[in-house]
Design a protein around this motif. Structure first.
Motif, PDB file in Angstrom:
ATOM      1  N   HIS A   1       0.831  -1.207   0.000  1.00  0.00           N
ATOM      2  CA  HIS A   1       0.000   0.000   0.000  1.00  0.00           C
ATOM      3  C   HIS A   1       0.867   1.258   0.000  1.00  0.00           C
ATOM      4  CE1 HIS A   1      -3.709  -2.178   0.071  1.00  0.00           C
ATOM      5  NE2 HIS A   1      -3.192  -2.987   0.969  1.00  0.00           N
ATOM      6  N   VAL A   2       1.711   1.302  -0.990  1.00  0.00           N
ATOM      7  CA  VAL A   2       2.592   2.447  -1.205  1.00  0.00           C
ATOM      8  C   VAL A   2       2.669   2.636  -2.713  1.00  0.00           C
ATOM      9  CG1 VAL A   2       4.011   1.966   0.823  1.00  0.00           C
ATOM     10  CG2 VAL A   2       4.638   0.960  -1.360  1.00  0.00           C
TER      11      VAL A   2
ATOM     12  N   HIS B   1      -4.981   2.009   4.288  1.00  0.00           N
ATOM     13  CA  HIS B   1      -4.421   0.672   4.131  1.00  0.00           C
ATOM     14  C   HIS B   1      -2.982   0.600   4.635  1.00  0.00           C
ATOM     15  CE1 HIS B   1      -7.884   0.344   1.403  1.00  0.00           C
ATOM     16  NE2 HIS B   1      -7.826  -0.940   1.687  1.00  0.00           N
TER      17      HIS B   1
ATOM     18  N   TYR C   1      -5.535   3.981 -10.438  1.00  0.00           N
ATOM     19  CA  TYR C   1      -6.294   5.209 -10.142  1.00  0.00           C
ATOM     20  C   TYR C   1      -5.578   6.428 -10.716  1.00  0.00           C
ATOM     21  CZ  TYR C   1      -8.137   9.115  -7.342  1.00  0.00           C
ATOM     22  OH  TYR C   1      -8.670  10.317  -6.939  1.00  0.00           O
TER      23      TYR C   1
ATOM     24  N   ALA D   1     -12.179   4.877  -1.351  1.00  0.00           N
ATOM     25  CA  ALA D   1     -12.388   6.292  -1.687  1.00  0.00           C
ATOM     26  C   ALA D   1     -11.956   6.618  -3.115  1.00  0.00           C
ATOM     27  CB  ALA D   1     -11.617   7.168  -0.692  1.00  0.00           C
ATOM     28  N   MET D   2     -10.922   5.940  -3.592  1.00  0.00           N
ATOM     29  CA  MET D   2     -10.448   6.208  -4.949  1.00  0.00           C
ATOM     30  C   MET D   2     -11.509   5.825  -5.971  1.00  0.00           C
ATOM     31  SD  MET D   2      -6.478   4.929  -4.919  1.00  0.00           S
ATOM     32  CE  MET D   2      -6.848   3.195  -4.738  1.00  0.00           C
TER      33      MET D   2
ATOM     34  N   TYR E   1      -3.348   1.610  -6.858  1.00  0.00           N
ATOM     35  CA  TYR E   1      -3.026   3.036  -6.808  1.00  0.00           C
ATOM     36  C   TYR E   1      -2.563   3.527  -8.178  1.00  0.00           C
ATOM     37  CZ  TYR E   1      -3.280   1.809  -1.946  1.00  0.00           C
ATOM     38  OH  TYR E   1      -3.723   1.325  -0.750  1.00  0.00           O
TER      39      TYR E   1
ATOM     40  N   HIS F   1      -5.163  14.504  -5.489  1.00  0.00           N
ATOM     41  CA  HIS F   1      -6.329  13.653  -5.246  1.00  0.00           C
ATOM     42  C   HIS F   1      -6.398  13.179  -3.795  1.00  0.00           C
ATOM     43  CE1 HIS F   1      -6.966  13.702  -9.516  1.00  0.00           C
ATOM     44  NE2 HIS F   1      -5.805  13.119  -9.755  1.00  0.00           N
TER      45      HIS F   1
ATOM     46  N   ARG G   1      -6.035   9.356   1.060  1.00  0.00           N
ATOM     47  CA  ARG G   1      -6.802   8.707   2.123  1.00  0.00           C
ATOM     48  C   ARG G   1      -6.699   7.188   2.031  1.00  0.00           C
ATOM     49  NH1 ARG G   1     -12.671   9.741   1.489  1.00  0.00           N
ATOM     50  NH2 ARG G   1     -11.843  11.677   0.644  1.00  0.00           N
ATOM     51  N   THR G   2      -6.825   6.663   0.820  1.00  0.00           N
ATOM     52  CA  THR G   2      -6.786   5.209   0.658  1.00  0.00           C
ATOM     53  C   THR G   2      -5.399   4.662   1.020  1.00  0.00           C
ATOM     54  OG1 THR G   2      -8.325   5.553  -1.169  1.00  0.00           O
ATOM     55  CG2 THR G   2      -7.450   3.342  -0.889  1.00  0.00           C
ATOM     56  N   LEU G   3      -4.366   5.379   0.599  1.00  0.00           N
ATOM     57  CA  LEU G   3      -3.008   4.944   0.939  1.00  0.00           C
ATOM     58  C   LEU G   3      -2.804   4.930   2.455  1.00  0.00           C
ATOM     59  CD1 LEU G   3      -0.903   6.837  -1.746  1.00  0.00           C
ATOM     60  CD2 LEU G   3      -0.845   4.374  -1.368  1.00  0.00           C
TER      61      LEU G   3
ATOM     62  N   PRO H   1      -8.608  11.505  -2.263  1.00  0.00           N
ATOM     63  CA  PRO H   1      -9.026  10.113  -2.062  1.00  0.00           C
ATOM     64  C   PRO H   1      -7.859   9.127  -2.188  1.00  0.00           C
ATOM     65  CG  PRO H   1     -10.549  11.222  -3.538  1.00  0.00           C
ATOM     66  CD  PRO H   1      -9.384  12.148  -3.355  1.00  0.00           C
ATOM     67  N   LEU H   2      -6.883   9.476  -3.006  1.00  0.00           N
ATOM     68  CA  LEU H   2      -5.703   8.620  -3.143  1.00  0.00           C
ATOM     69  C   LEU H   2      -4.906   8.647  -1.843  1.00  0.00           C
ATOM     70  CD1 LEU H   2      -3.654   6.952  -4.811  1.00  0.00           C
ATOM     71  CD2 LEU H   2      -2.741   9.100  -5.689  1.00  0.00           C
TER      72      LEU H   2
END
Lengths: 462, 389
Positions: free
Chosen positions: A399-400, A431, B374, B310-311, B371, A421, A426-428, A423-424
């Motif tokens: 998750h990187v 996780h 996205y 969220a993405m 990632y 972004h 936040r997701t990173l 959301p990017l």
């Protein structure tokens, strides 16, 4: 166990690894005698993640008079670790004298202006955190006080051998089953101790001369490393990357090498601060580590230039010291982004936590990184990270964001994406926090203990 | 007297090329990779499977019947890269034993974001199918069997006589998926997937660790017979790529397919029907009441594969935000590019659900990480947006 830095006073690095490993081994019930090259220096501001009691100067002096014996058993979680110190002047990342080296004064002069700017930012961040206002340090920066004594005084190689002689002498008084030596500076000591006591030698390779120096290897260091990995019954590498390098460049048989990944302590520092309510409109991208060839600072700067064309309200912080700091400052100026790149020097303790708090993104563009604990620290501080694919830690992180260190286009592309972004980001974070929690020193310690078992078995069969 | 009802999903997305923030050309799709994958899957799956189905129809003199849902994006790619696949579908169509199912042209999640776009894509798809095969679908399926009462009602409103969906345990309860259902709110029949028997073929067939391995035609026919008296239609719904691509030929999947209909029809009460024939033959038994959205994906059978982080929701929202601007522009190429971005696969690639474990999601993912996918998608979308100005 033969090491040279303990407890850690810098982020990442060998000291952190030795500290984490020994504490976990101690809790698993293994007894460790940890031989240090010098008395433990301790600054209460630095080791934020563990309660430390340190010997008084008097104790150290007495200990050193008794040829460097001191016990730090009061350290929480280190009940089974005995520390013995030898007054040798080994510094972990020292290089033998080097033309690139600039004097401390010159460096201070060069970065003085940058520090003022950075201090402003750091102070702003501090002020925004009302809760911690009371104890907010007024002097945020100290221009690298940890490696302040990092002069290349004396001859490194004779220090290494002096350490080896003293360690051997000391070892004869101790009972143990395995000798575990961390990196080249302790390899001669490891070889000597193992030979004198007829014990198997395990060498732990946290980095090699090729990682530190690219193709311009120091032949003497390479020779010592080579001797160490060949003399060892078992070799521990911090990643597959390092294992492959040891096979290819040092001619070690692959089956002799075991990979044990590093880890990180659960809590990413005690600097508790409520999330800043008001976000500045400036984005902050962080580079934190030694500013040396190995860490790829010039790729970071080249990417920064490209990022700024798309996201102008971005600041790049390059925290750390090293022999490429002057070059980096000059390069930033040449690229015309001098105002956007800050060099706060070497950060420690709370300042590290603070800079993570501010950062929108952490980038580790290392050219060659055997492992790389720093990204784990960034993740545990809730900062999304970009790491180079040329790092050991990329073998265990998913998750990187990953890039080739030389691909500055892609690095800039990814930096921009994270900045643009939410959301990017936040997701990173979501996780990443979870992922980094699964990496603990206990697993690493068990890995080492497993290697000891194999080393002992091989030694008996030998 | 159970009928066996096959429906095969045939789909390929337009995969994006690497598109960085520094790219400015209006060329988003990876021609080379898309052509390569289309040819590869045509050789491993579409052509041999079509041949096998054709042989079965001939062998059983029309008593073996199947249905297909071909997405618009796969038909476009066949036309461009492997026109022989279109021809082989036409040959199947000429037997009169094949039904084509209606769906959104772009295999999109448009129902969730724009009812206008949803309807427009279904019409586009219907027109394309009619042009190619001379038939207009009477049964509807939504992308990835995403379904709830509202979608069923929308399909009824558009005149479809049946809709296909997942036979979810939590909705069926003790009931069998082999009956015909209806939603509480609309006049349309619902065909529910028998996921156990479907997945025995689609997922477990080649798994040597499975207690039922190897799955033979005889054994499968025996399971079909077990449903006798407890249901009308065993709905075997799966990706067509199961045949030869997910389950490679060396697993024996084609042999199984070739022998299974004969074994099933050894029992005189058994037969094969297309979805339209099933709903024309059998009456509704009960209500299938589905409020929350379900799908046929993963073990969750929900939308988390496309809307789990969220993405994904951000990328979807940003995509549909452009609808008015794209349509106002009146640029056909722009409209087509924007629509190709709606294909659900793009959002599936961004799924972080099982990313660390490395599973089916990874297998289908052209990116190194969710990632990366996205970032790439958003860069393309950014460029599309710039063209709307």
């Amino acid at each position: 166990m033969l090491g040279w830095e303990f407890p850690p006073y810098i982020s990442g690095g060998l000291g952190t690894a030795c500290f984490g490993l020994t504490r976990a081994m101690s809790s698993l019930g293994h007894e460790i005698t940890f031989v240090l090259p010098q008395s433990v220096e301790h600054d209460p501001n630095t080791s934020s993640h563990v309660k430390l009691k340190v010997p008084t100067p008097g104790q150290v002096a007495r200990a050193e008079r008794r040829r460097g014996i001191t016990r730090l058993a009061e350290i929480e979680g280190l009940e089974n670790v005995t520390f013995r110190t030898i007054p040798a002047e080994l510094r972990p990342y020292d290089r033998p004298a080097d033309d690139e080296t600039i004097s401390e004064i010159e460096r201070q002069l060069l970065i003085h202006e940058k520090e003022i700017a950075t201090e402003e930012i750091l102070t702003q961040a501090t002020e925004s955190a009302a809760a911690s206002a009371a104890d907010a340090p007024t002097k945020v920066l100290d221009g690298g006080s940890a490696p302040k004594k990092q002069h290349y005084g004396g001859d490194m190689f004779s220090e290494v051998h002096r350490y080896a002689r003293l360690a051997m002498e000391m070892a004869l008084e101790e009972g143990f089953e395995v000798v575990h030596a961390h990196d080249w500076m302790t390899f001669p000591a490891g070889i000597a101790v193992a030979a004198a006591t007829s014990r198997p030698l395990v060498v732990h390779v946290h980095s090699t001369e090729f990682d530190r120096s690219g193709e311009h290897v120091n032949q003497r260091i390479y020779d010592i490393e080579r001797q160490g990995v060949h003399a060892a019954t078992k070799v521990i590498a911090v990643s597959l990357l390092t294992k492959n390098l040891l096979v290819k460049r040092y001619g070690v048989a692959a089956e002799k090498i075991e990979v044990v990944y590093n880890a990180i302590d659960k809590n990413g520092g005690t600097y508790a601060e409520p999330p800043a309510a008001i976000r500045r409109d400036e984005k902050i991208v962080l580079f934190l580590g030694r500013i040396t060839m190995q860490k790829g600072p010039e790729y970071f700067l080249a990417a920064a230039k490209m990022v700024l064309e798309h996201v102008p309200n971005t600041r790049f912080i390059m925290a750390g010291s090293g022999d490429m700091i002057r070059k980096s400052i000059e390069m930033a100026a040449e690229l015309g982004i001098g105002q956007k790149v800050l060099f706060p020097g070497f950060l420690r303790g709370d300042d590290v936590a603070k800079v993570y708090k501010m950062a929108d993104l952490y980038v580790m563009p290392s050219v060659s990184e055997p492992f790389g604990i720093a990204p784990l620290e960034a993740m545990s501080h809730d900062v999304p990270v970009i790491i180079s694919k040329q790092s050991g830690v990329s073998e265990i992180l998913t998750h990187v964001l990953k890039v080739d260190f030389w691909d500055i286009h892609e690095m800039a592309n990814k930096i921009i994406a994270v900045l643009r972004h939410p959301p990017l980001q936040r997701t990173l974070k979501e996780h990443g926090t979870f992922e980094v929690r699964r990496l603990d020193w206990r697993t690493a310690a068990e890995g080492c203990v497993d290697v000891y078992g194999k080393a002992i078995a091989a030694w008996r069969g030998h | 007297m159970p009928s066996v009802c096959f429906y095969f999903q045939v789909h390929q997305p337009y995969r994006l090329r690497r598109y960085s923030i520094f790219d400015t050309v209006h060329d988003y799709f990876d021609e080379i990779k898309n052509a390569e994958i289309c040819r590869k899957v045509a050789n491993k799956c579409y052509l041999p499977a079509n041949q096998c189905i054709y042989d079965l129809i001939k062998l059983h003199e029309g008593r073996f019947r199947v249905s297909y849902a071909l997405t618009g994006t796969v038909m476009d790619q066949f036309a461009a890269y492997t026109p022989e696949v279109i021809d082989s579908f036409k040959r199947l169509n000429d037997t009169g034993c094949v039904e084509f199912i209606a769906e959104t042209y772009y295999h999109s999640l448009s129902f969730l974001y724009s009812r206008d776009e949803f309807k427009a894509q279904i019409k586009m798809h219907g027109d394309r199918i009619e042009k190619l095969f001379g038939q207009r679908g009477k049964v509807f399926r939504n992308t990835e069997l995403i379904y709830n009462n509202e979608i069923a009602a929308a399909a009824a409103e558009m005149g479809y006589k049946a809709i296909i969906c997942e036979g979810a345990d939590h909705l069926l309860g003790y009931r069998s998926p082999n009956f015909i259902y209806r939603p509480p709110n609309a006049d349309i029949k619902v065909l529910t997937k028998n996921y156990r028997l479907s997945d025995d073929i689609a997922f477990r067939f080649g798994n040597r660790g499975w207690t039922e391995w190897p799955l033979t035609a005889e054994k499968f026919a025996h399971w079909v017979n077990d449903a006798n008296g407890c249901g009308y239609s065993i709905n075997l719904f799966m990706d067509y790529e199961t045949l030869g691509e997910h389950q490679w030929a060396d697993t024996g999947i084609f042999d199984f397919l070739y022998h299974m209909p004969g074994e099933v029809m050894k029992h005189p009460h058994n037969n094969f029907k297309t979805p339209s024939e099933v709903v024309d033959t059998y009456d509704v038994s009960d209500v299938y009441d589905c409020h929350n959205l379900i799908s046929w994906a993963d073990t969750e059978r929900d939308l988390s594969a496309w809307l789990g982080n969220a993405m994904q929701s951000n990328a979807l929202q940003e995509t549909y935000k452009l609808e008015a601007a794209v349509k106002a522009k009146g640029d056909e190429q722009l409209l087509s590019d924007w629509r190709r971005l709606q294909t659900s696969d793009h959002f599936y690639y961004m799924c972080t659900k099982y990313f660390a474990d490395g599973d089916v999601h990874k297998y289908f993912n052209p990116y190194e990480s969710p990632y990366d996918s996205y970032i790439n998608f958003m860069n393309v979308l950014d460029n599309v947006q710039s063209r709307t100005k």
